[in-house]
Design a protein around this motif. Sequence first.
Motif, PDB file in Angstrom:
ATOM      1  N   ILE A 147       0.847  -1.209   0.000  1.00 47.49           N
ATOM      2  CA  ILE A 147       0.000   0.000   0.000  1.00 47.49           C
ATOM      3  C   ILE A 147       0.875   1.249   0.000  1.00 47.49           C
ATOM      4  CG2 ILE A 147      -0.362   0.082   2.538  1.00 47.49           C
ATOM      5  CD1 ILE A 147      -3.142   0.901   0.214  1.00 47.49           C
ATOM      6  N   PHE A 191      -6.475   5.727   3.005  1.00 46.55           N
ATOM      7  CA  PHE A 191      -5.938   4.632   2.202  1.00 46.55           C
ATOM      8  C   PHE A 191      -4.933   3.816   2.985  1.00 46.55           C
ATOM      9  CE2 PHE A 191      -6.557   3.629  -2.240  1.00 46.55           C
ATOM     10  CZ  PHE A 191      -7.693   4.350  -2.459  1.00 46.55           C
ATOM     11  N   ALA A 230      -7.004   1.935   5.717  1.00 42.83           N
ATOM     12  CA  ALA A 230      -7.963   0.924   5.232  1.00 42.83           C
ATOM     13  C   ALA A 230      -7.257  -0.163   4.426  1.00 42.83           C
ATOM     14  CB  ALA A 230      -9.033   1.588   4.373  1.00 42.83           C
ATOM     15  N   GLY A 231      -6.119   0.185   3.799  1.00 35.09           N
ATOM     16  CA  GLY A 231      -5.524  -0.730   2.831  1.00 35.09           C
ATOM     17  C   GLY A 231      -4.525  -1.710   3.387  1.00 35.09           C
ATOM     18  N   PRO A 286      -6.415  -5.476   5.893  1.00 31.62           N
ATOM     19  CA  PRO A 286      -7.234  -6.601   5.430  1.00 31.62           C
ATOM     20  C   PRO A 286      -6.551  -7.515   4.423  1.00 31.62           C
ATOM     21  CG  PRO A 286      -8.385  -4.499   5.110  1.00 31.62           C
ATOM     22  CD  PRO A 286      -7.021  -4.181   5.614  1.00 31.62           C
ATOM     23  N   ARG A 326     -24.768   0.213  10.192  1.00 32.39           N
ATOM     24  CA  ARG A 326     -25.408   1.263   9.409  1.00 32.39           C
ATOM     25  C   ARG A 326     -26.481   1.936  10.253  1.00 32.39           C
ATOM     26  NH1 ARG A 326     -21.832   0.534   6.294  1.00 32.39           N
ATOM     27  NH2 ARG A 326     -21.939   0.207   4.050  1.00 32.39           N
ATOM     28  N   SER A 334     -18.009  -9.642   1.739  1.00 34.07           N
ATOM     29  CA  SER A 334     -16.757  -9.391   2.480  1.00 34.07           C
ATOM     30  C   SER A 334     -16.187  -8.002   2.199  1.00 34.07           C
ATOM     31  CB  SER A 334     -15.711 -10.422   2.097  1.00 34.07           C
ATOM     32  OG  SER A 334     -16.069 -11.644   2.644  1.00 34.07           O
ATOM     33  N   PHE A 335     -16.500  -7.451   1.035  1.00 40.02           N
ATOM     34  CA  PHE A 335     -16.016  -6.103   0.708  1.00 40.02           C
ATOM     35  C   PHE A 335     -17.115  -5.056   0.927  1.00 40.02           C
ATOM     36  CE2 PHE A 335     -13.003  -8.655  -1.883  1.00 40.02           C
ATOM     37  CZ  PHE A 335     -11.812  -8.134  -1.406  1.00 40.02           C
ATOM     38  N   GLY A 336     -18.176  -5.417   1.653  1.00 41.85           N
ATOM     39  CA  GLY A 336     -19.299  -4.504   1.832  1.00 41.85           C
ATOM     40  C   GLY A 336     -20.200  -4.554   0.620  1.00 41.85           C
ATOM     41  N   ARG A 364     -21.024   2.362  -0.421  1.00 45.56           N
ATOM     42  CA  ARG A 364     -19.811   2.418   0.393  1.00 45.56           C
ATOM     43  C   ARG A 364     -18.950   1.162   0.249  1.00 45.56           C
ATOM     44  NH1 ARG A 364     -19.945   6.728   3.949  1.00 45.56           N
ATOM     45  NH2 ARG A 364     -17.721   6.343   3.983  1.00 45.56           N
ATOM     46  N   CYS A 397     -16.099  -1.431  -0.612  1.00 42.36           N
ATOM     47  CA  CYS A 397     -14.647  -1.206  -0.542  1.00 42.36           C
ATOM     48  C   CYS A 397     -14.103  -0.769  -1.903  1.00 42.36           C
ATOM     49  CB  CYS A 397     -13.976  -2.513  -0.126  1.00 42.36           C
ATOM     50  SG  CYS A 397     -12.193  -2.433  -0.187  1.00 42.36           S
ATOM     51  N   GLY A 412     -11.000  -0.662  -2.535  1.00 37.15           N
ATOM     52  CA  GLY A 412      -9.705  -1.312  -2.738  1.00 37.15           C
ATOM     53  C   GLY A 412      -9.816  -2.794  -3.048  1.00 37.15           C
ATOM     54  N   PHE A 414      -7.648  -3.967  -5.939  1.00 39.07           N
ATOM     55  CA  PHE A 414      -6.278  -3.774  -5.475  1.00 39.07           C
ATOM     56  C   PHE A 414      -5.876  -4.955  -4.581  1.00 39.07           C
ATOM     57  CE2 PHE A 414      -3.170  -2.204  -2.479  1.00 39.07           C
ATOM     58  CZ  PHE A 414      -2.492  -1.143  -3.062  1.00 39.07           C
ATOM     59  N   ALA A 415      -6.731  -5.279  -3.604  1.00 39.84           N
ATOM     60  CA  ALA A 415      -6.425  -6.339  -2.639  1.00 39.84           C
ATOM     61  C   ALA A 415      -6.328  -7.695  -3.338  1.00 39.84           C
ATOM     62  CB  ALA A 415      -7.510  -6.388  -1.565  1.00 39.84           C
TER      63      ALA A 415
END
Length: 353
Positions: free
Chosen positions: A45, A160, A163-164, A167, A232, A293-295, A299, A301, A303, A306-307
């Motif tokens: 990252i 970034f 958050a990056g 996970p 939420r 898993s990424f929402g 909203r 994710c 990334g 990227f992940a």
Amino acid sequence: MQLMLPAFSTSSNDMIKKWETMTSNAGSCEVDVWSYLQQLSADGISRAAFGSSYEEGRRIFELISEQIFVAIPVINAVYIPGWRFVPTKANRKIMQIDREIQTLLKGIIQKRKKAINNGEKAKDDLLGILLQSNTHENHDEHDKNHGLTLEEVIRECKIFYMAGRGPTAVLLTWTLILLGKHQDWQARAREEVLAMFGKSNPNFQGLNHLKIMNMILQEVLRLYPAVTQLTRMVHKDIKVGDIFLPAGVMVNLPILLVQQDEKLWGANAKEFNPERFNKGISKATEGNMSFFSFGWGPRICIGSNFAMLEAKMALALILQRFSFELSPSYTHAPSGLGTLQPQFGAYIILHRL
Ligand code: HEM
């Protein structure tokens, strides 16, 4: 995303070289992969977002980790409006760390701005993209009407950074643990990687075509989602099925529980079985909202690609060079504070191939 690949390749190869040195005498050794993968993801990252290596950005990482450590008890305490402005010991520490992070990041940003002003091409990393868009939009860094202010650029970089880095390490760690346990899937993944790349460095197109690896990563994300729950707030009165949710109510979305629910995933919901993703996510979920898993929604994710790319690069390089199994000293104890981490480390025995 393709532009990020050299950053992922460098970080992963650095880690592999360390493991090769460690296994050079006996051909195998025990490693707590959790600490190495945290460093790998922090490095990835850092290079991709800031163009600076992990070593250069190490102080920033240390500060962010320290800040999270101090902030967690404050966040978990009973909420009192305005309490965060009271100069308690913890609040003063959080502010002091914040100032130090801002100063360090400002230093990096200002060096970059100077280079851009001197006619140098902006770098292809997150910071470069933010700064370049800003030079078009905003010539005065304190002008709040156009582009991002310096403080806003700093805030974006910090998000970034925070958050990056965590996970992806979590995803890779549970993947190595599960493949250490399920040797058949490890062998299938290696076969696929060797057929695609041999022992050469993986490329972007090839990584995107690794079907078995993709199925494995999806199954790891299902069973061990790095973020175990989302919260939420309901903004207006709404009815969901038979349940009435009034405005202002907080709703918890337990990702981990939903993704292991037998009613949604069948009797073998708790078993590691990447085969269930053979025909893609919508087939595996049968159209249910049972894998997030990424929402989800606006909203989600930003990334996730990227992940996944970073994880595929690291995993492909590991599979090319090592076989591995769980060490007898590994204790299975997933712990859910912040992200779902292996509480007592992830001890794996690596064998040089
Ligand atoms: C396996 C790796 C990852 C997992 C499982 C993951 C998961 C998540 C989840 C569950 C959310 C919350 C989404 C929501 O509220 O609906 C989120 C948000 C976010 N993620 Fe990730 N993430 C991962 C990697 C990354 C990476 C590598 C980056 C940066 C390069 C990143 C950047 C972000 C950002 C900036 C947000 C906030 C988005 C917003 O609030 O609008 N994530 N992530």
